[in-house]
Design a protein around this motif. Sequence first.
Motif: not given
Length: 348
Positions: A175, A178, A181
């Motif tokens: 998680r 992500s 980015s």
Amino acid sequence: MQVLLISDPGLPSRRISAVKDDFEGLLREDFDASAQVDTCVETLRVQPDHQLELSTLDAIVADYPDADLVIMFTGIPRHTQRKPLIAEVLPSRHVAVVSAPTLGALSTRRRLLKIFMSCINQMLPVGQVAQKHRLPRWGEWTSSGTAGRRTLHAHTFTGGPRLVSGMTMANEPLRMASKLSRALAAASATGAFGIFYSSIWQMSHHLSTLRLISIGMIAIAIMVVWLISINRLWDRPVNERLSQVVFYYNLSTVLTLLICVAALYACLVIGILAGSLVIIDPDFMAEIIGRPHARFTNYLDIAWLSAAMGVVAGALGSSFDDGADVKNLTHVQRLRPRVYVAGTDTAT
């Protein structure tokens, strides 16, 4: 029998939701009586030395006056007597505290139910104890201190690795990946040059597989060191007593970031590989690298080397997308807002 399950937000609360019905069924089966399990999600505070602040737990329990027994399932990694502490029972309070990270990364539903049932047995008088559910081989209950306090420690040899893996899983590294980015965008922009520069094709062709793998590992390690240093994620013990605990914290942080960056690297390799398959003509590549035919492994080598270049040259200088992500990344970061200040009803 009415049992209250209190869980920290996040992974502990999700695990409680998954086993609540099974736990209630086991209580009815083993004790041959009606049983009800209530759940609530609360954040348990800690003292400045990271010991549990039981007065705040009492305040939570006070809202459930009908509860006969209470189990607190916390995400705080606990460590006493130089061993990971799986569970602690306070019979005078009819309270048990179970630490989620000490159960390991793959704490199965069966293992969790076995620990909960064992805690129930420890809180009941001897004549009411159920004998069907026994402890796993990697832990045993011992008496500790006064007032009948009981503790369940993991074995030293297996408990440490299980604790670190549980802490790493609790950090939810995929998680967190992500949240990189910005780093992925910077690395992609740099790594994409490998598709258009024939020198990268030639270099990747002449490098051995072992050297290519080593380059990728070095790139991942550099990125991990950068993220730890730029976000100040490396902790130092304030005293000798906490040195082993802080060592576990730091090790879980490193493993979490390794998984994060490895996932980022894999995304880069896949993206660059797809782009190179679309853009680079096989005959043109074969002419550049001096082979009769271009193979899929040639495209994979280009993607691998370009991804390493992108991570090192493009992602350095980047960080997590939001400061809040950094604050929730590691156990120590999440513990700081829980520290209870004596004489006030606040945390720092």
